[in-house]
Design a protein around this motif. Sequence first.
Motif, short mmCIF file in Angstrom:
data_model
loop_
_atom_site.label_atom_id
_atom_site.label_comp_id
_atom_site.label_asym_id
_atom_site.label_seq_id
_atom_site.Cartn_x
_atom_site.Cartn_y
_atom_site.Cartn_z
N TRP A 140 -2.03 -2.86 -1.92
CA TRP A 140 -0.76 -3.21 -1.29
C TRP A 140 -0.85 -3.18 0.24
N LEU A 180 2.16 -3.64 3.65
CA LEU A 180 3.54 -3.83 4.07
C LEU A 180 3.57 -3.71 5.59
N VAL A 192 4.26 -8.78 3.36
CA VAL A 192 3.95 -8.07 2.12
C VAL A 192 2.64 -8.63 1.61
N CYS A 194 13.13 -4.95 1.19
CA CYS A 194 13.14 -3.49 1.30
C CYS A 194 14.36 -2.89 0.62
N ILE A 223 4.48 1.56 -2.05
CA ILE A 223 5.37 0.70 -1.26
C ILE A 223 6.73 1.36 -1.10
#
Length: 120
Positions: A10, A12, A25, A43, A110
Motif C-alpha cells: 500500500w 497513501l 493511493v 479518506c 491504510i
Amino acid sequence: MRHLKEGLGWRLGYDPDASVFKGLVGGDRWTVELTEAEFADFCRLTLQLADTVRSLANELMDEERICCEQETAHIWLEVEGLPTAFDLRFILLAGRRAEGGWTATATANIIQAIPALTLF
C-alpha cells in the motif's frame, strides 16, 4: 509527494501544494493520483466503512463475512471480509476512470495512516 505513508502492498500520499492531484493511493505495482475532493472522500468513506464494519461485529456469528459500500459523486468504496480483517476496494466515478484495492493487512495499515496524513 509532500506527505507519503507506505508499507507492504500500500501507498497513501497527500500534497496540499499540488495544483490538481493532491492525493495518491497505490498498491505494490500501481498508483493513482486523486483530486482533493476524491482524496477527501476516499479518506472519509474508508474510515466510515471501517467503523461500520467494526460496529456490526457483535451482530455477526464467528467467521461471518460482511460487505459494505458507500459512494459519493467522486468515488465508490467497498469493504469485504470479517469485522477484524477486511479488504478495501475503490472505483473513481467522475472524469477519468480508475479502480484499485488492497488486502486486509494493507487496508488495516491504510486506516491507521489516514488520520496522520490528512490535515483537512
